[in-house]
Design an enzyme around this catalytic site. Sequence first.
Site, PDB file in Angstrom:
ATOM      1  N   CYS A 165       0.849  -1.205   0.000  1.00  0.00           N
ATOM      2  CA  CYS A 165       0.000   0.000   0.000  1.00  0.00           C
ATOM      3  C   CYS A 165       0.873   1.239   0.000  1.00  0.00           C
ATOM      4  O   CYS A 165       1.843   1.317   0.768  1.00  0.00           O
ATOM      5  CB  CYS A 165      -0.889  -0.006   1.240  1.00  0.00           C
ATOM      6  SG  CYS A 165      -1.929   1.454   1.385  1.00  0.00           S
ATOM      7  N   HIS A 193      -8.765  -3.489  -2.529  1.00  0.00           N
ATOM      8  CA  HIS A 193      -7.839  -2.657  -1.748  1.00  0.00           C
ATOM      9  C   HIS A 193      -8.313  -1.201  -1.728  1.00  0.00           C
ATOM     10  O   HIS A 193      -8.343  -0.555  -0.672  1.00  0.00           O
ATOM     11  CB  HIS A 193      -6.441  -2.782  -2.381  1.00  0.00           C
ATOM     12  CG  HIS A 193      -5.373  -2.027  -1.664  1.00  0.00           C
ATOM     13  ND1 HIS A 193      -4.374  -2.649  -0.940  1.00  0.00           N
ATOM     14  CD2 HIS A 193      -5.135  -0.697  -1.570  1.00  0.00           C
ATOM     15  CE1 HIS A 193      -3.577  -1.722  -0.434  1.00  0.00           C
ATOM     16  NE2 HIS A 193      -4.010  -0.527  -0.800  1.00  0.00           N
ATOM     17  N   GLU A 194      -8.700  -0.691  -2.908  1.00  0.00           N
ATOM     18  CA  GLU A 194      -9.123   0.714  -2.989  1.00  0.00           C
ATOM     19  C   GLU A 194     -10.473   0.925  -2.300  1.00  0.00           C
ATOM     20  O   GLU A 194     -10.697   1.957  -1.658  1.00  0.00           O
ATOM     21  CB  GLU A 194      -9.207   1.171  -4.447  1.00  0.00           C
ATOM     22  CG  GLU A 194      -7.904   1.064  -5.226  1.00  0.00           C
ATOM     23  CD  GLU A 194      -6.709   1.664  -4.517  1.00  0.00           C
ATOM     24  OE1 GLU A 194      -6.862   2.644  -3.753  1.00  0.00           O
ATOM     25  OE2 GLU A 194      -5.600   1.140  -4.709  1.00  0.00           O
ATOM     26  N   HIS A 233      -9.957   1.455   1.223  1.00  0.00           N
ATOM     27  CA  HIS A 233      -9.527   2.818   1.547  1.00  0.00           C
ATOM     28  C   HIS A 233     -10.732   3.745   1.746  1.00  0.00           C
ATOM     29  O   HIS A 233     -10.715   4.613   2.608  1.00  0.00           O
ATOM     30  CB  HIS A 233      -8.651   3.391   0.423  1.00  0.00           C
ATOM     31  CG  HIS A 233      -7.199   3.021   0.548  1.00  0.00           C
ATOM     32  ND1 HIS A 233      -6.446   3.338   1.655  1.00  0.00           N
ATOM     33  CD2 HIS A 233      -6.350   2.396  -0.304  1.00  0.00           C
ATOM     34  CE1 HIS A 233      -5.195   2.901   1.483  1.00  0.00           C
ATOM     35  NE2 HIS A 233      -5.115   2.320   0.298  1.00  0.00           N
TER      36      HIS A 233
HETATM   37 ZN    ZN Z   1      -3.418   1.406  -0.319  1.00  0.00          ZN
END
Ligand code: ZN
Length: 196
Positions: free
Chosen positions: A99, A141-142, A145
């Site tokens: 990340c 993953h995004e 976030h």
């Molecule tokens: Zn990340």
Amino acid sequence: MTVRPIWITGEPVLHRPARPVVDFGPELSDLITDLHDTMRRAPGVGLAAPQIGVGLRVFVWEWEDDSGIAHEGVVVNPRLDRSPVPRGGPDPDEDVEGCLSVPALRFPLQRAPHVVLTGVTGQGEPLSISADGWLARIFQHEMDHLEGTLYVDRLRWRDKRQARKEIKAEGWGRPQISWLPGLDNLEDSGEEPEEA
Ligand code: ZN
């Protein structure tokens, strides 16, 4: 073109849910341009608005698969439908994730192999993308976030403990720490898996 500083874990905007976009005006297109510019300079394969300090539900991605096909885009106000995560734990070679907000560290994490991303473009047009493998990983993953979750929050217990130790050793895990792609070369390790 503006490459913006990327916030490192500990900055509050990374640890709280982002707000939906309601204004599709010029500020949003500037944000999307900055996200692309910053991701490419990092370099990374994905970047979410909170990583550059903007608590809005927007992320970008750019990734080339093994067949040389480029996958690139932006989504606003996304929703992600995921297939079940297989049992058995992550493959230590294949499932290694990183990340840009926890730069240079990498840990294995198992993700859903298939997802469907829906949302709208920067112009508010509907989009729907079906993704497998690494692209599915990038989307998950995004999406994390935008929910205020980092991949290190999802690690297996032992890896999570190790990640905490390494984050502390770097002096991270507190507010107001960022790095600037192109100036601070935290991500030029070349052969490592790409970060997002
Ligand atoms: Zn990340």
